[in-house]
Motif scaffolding. Sequence first.
Motif, PDB file in Angstrom:
ATOM      1  N   HIS A  94     -42.993  -8.863 -12.860  1.00  0.00           N
ATOM      2  CA  HIS A  94     -43.600  -7.806 -11.972  1.00  0.00           C
ATOM      3  C   HIS A  94     -44.985  -7.716 -12.519  1.00  0.00           C
ATOM      4  O   HIS A  94     -45.845  -6.678 -11.832  1.00  0.00           O
ATOM      5  N   ASP A  95     -45.551  -8.481 -13.259  1.00  0.00           N
ATOM      6  CA  ASP A  95     -46.947  -8.385 -13.796  1.00  0.00           C
ATOM      7  C   ASP A  95     -47.276  -6.952 -14.308  1.00  0.00           C
ATOM      8  O   ASP A  95     -48.257  -6.413 -13.717  1.00  0.00           O
ATOM      9  N   ALA A  96     -46.456  -6.506 -15.153  1.00  0.00           N
ATOM     10  CA  ALA A  96     -46.629  -4.958 -15.894  1.00  0.00           C
ATOM     11  C   ALA A  96     -46.690  -5.362 -17.040  1.00  0.00           C
ATOM     12  O   ALA A  96     -46.575  -6.231 -17.883  1.00  0.00           O
ATOM     13  N   LEU A  97     -47.012  -3.974 -17.968  1.00  0.00           N
ATOM     14  CA  LEU A  97     -47.323  -4.214 -19.396  1.00  0.00           C
ATOM     15  C   LEU A  97     -46.171  -3.323 -20.006  1.00  0.00           C
ATOM     16  O   LEU A  97     -46.017  -1.998 -19.514  1.00  0.00           O
ATOM     17  N   LEU A  98     -45.300  -3.828 -21.119  1.00  0.00           N
ATOM     18  CA  LEU A  98     -44.738  -2.914 -21.953  1.00  0.00           C
ATOM     19  C   LEU A  98     -45.577  -2.440 -23.171  1.00  0.00           C
ATOM     20  O   LEU A  98     -46.119  -3.249 -23.866  1.00  0.00           O
ATOM     21  N   TRP A  99     -45.748  -1.113 -23.368  1.00  0.00           N
ATOM     22  CA  TRP A  99     -46.061  -0.819 -24.773  1.00  0.00           C
ATOM     23  C   TRP A  99     -45.183  -0.446 -25.586  1.00  0.00           C
ATOM     24  O   TRP A  99     -44.463   0.587 -25.636  1.00  0.00           O
ATOM     25  N   TYR A 100     -45.078  -1.394 -26.906  1.00  0.00           N
ATOM     26  CA  TYR A 100     -43.830  -1.169 -27.457  1.00  0.00           C
ATOM     27  C   TYR A 100     -44.528  -0.496 -28.903  1.00  0.00           C
ATOM     28  O   TYR A 100     -45.102  -1.076 -29.801  1.00  0.00           O
ATOM     29  N   PRO A 101     -43.770   0.632 -29.078  1.00  0.00           N
ATOM     30  CA  PRO A 101     -44.260   1.659 -30.221  1.00  0.00           C
ATOM     31  C   PRO A 101     -43.290   1.597 -31.324  1.00  0.00           C
ATOM     32  O   PRO A 101     -43.103   2.721 -31.707  1.00  0.00           O
ATOM     33  N   THR A 102     -42.748   0.437 -32.000  1.00  0.00           N
ATOM     34  CA  THR A 102     -41.812   0.323 -33.055  1.00  0.00           C
ATOM     35  C   THR A 102     -42.137  -0.775 -33.945  1.00  0.00           C
ATOM     36  O   THR A 102     -42.690  -1.797 -33.481  1.00  0.00           O
TER      37      THR A 102
END
Length: 385
Positions: A94-102
Amino acid sequence: MVRTEIQIGILFSRTGPYGTIAHSQLNGAMLACSEINADPKGAVSLIPEIRDPGGRLENYASDVKSMLGKGIRHVCGCYTSSSRKEVIPLFEKHDALLWYPTHYEGFESATNVIYTGAAPNHHMSPLIDYLCGRFGQRAYCVGSNYIWGWESNRVMRDGLQRRGGTVLAERYMAVGDTDLDAIVDEILELRPDFVFNALIGVSSYTLFRTLRAACQARGIDQPREVPVASCNLSEPELEEIGADSADGQISSSVYFSSLQSSCNAAFVAAYHAAYPEGPRVSAEAEAAYIAIHLMALAIAEAGSDEADAVREAVAGRSFEAPQGCVTIDPLSFHASLTPRIAVSRKDFEFDILLDTGAPVEPDPYLVGSMTCAPRPARANVRIVK
């Protein structure tokens, strides 16, 4: 100034087997949203849609599909690596961004992920050096039976072998499993120089309580004679463990709430004021707080929430975080963070033992050294206490 409203996703399992730490992440993300929306000079307002997968892997994909289907292009979320792996293909599609805070085990650099948690050179490499220098080279490794546990124990094993050390045993438990009597019995039979704990959630809390009780029954000083070290132990989890077993546990991380700085004092005060019932501040809460602030800054600079434009805008961007300056590496899109090692107290806080004193570039594939010796632009470790 006309502010642009941007709808974003917040995806944390505040219920389920690791709900305590994920709830602190949710709090950190929402605190950042409140600060951004209250800033009179801000160019964007963030409208969060919150989802709780309940710690069930199958729920992550359906929640992400629902949010992306509504046109959301940025989601801050996921605690486990299994959940992150589960949803990355959807962000790519879907051409989106996951901001992974771990914090995580590394060995990944996905085009559609911005990583604000610790990479393995931030927590694993310094911890291996510390444990070998302080306690010895014979380890007992135990982890939750998924990617985090497998890879963390592999990195520990490789690091020990490079130093001439050994892993006496390597055991795994299902996420949420609390039947750890056999594990504790084996630890006390083998008597390793240290235990490396890569369990998560209630499994981890049970290990600390069960091992402490078994040691006390045998007249063993657990913190001194059977030390336990983790890369995923934080303040709200100490409270879950309980005062009788929470003290003397070693944690390798990039953030502790006991850090002495004006920025951190303001962050902790704001967090506690917003969430007086907890959970306490954690490294993961801070990483989520960083992710949301960087997201807003990048969207404002890009003038759009379109993924490629935001990704380009966040590359190389810095943010003055509670832990110190954090910068997104433009090659790996992981953050430069400040490694620290601490020991826990009965009041559910940490005393910091070692601190690099400055951010360290991310090395998610550990292509550099397995030690925390500096490469160019890296900081030297200093003893705090």
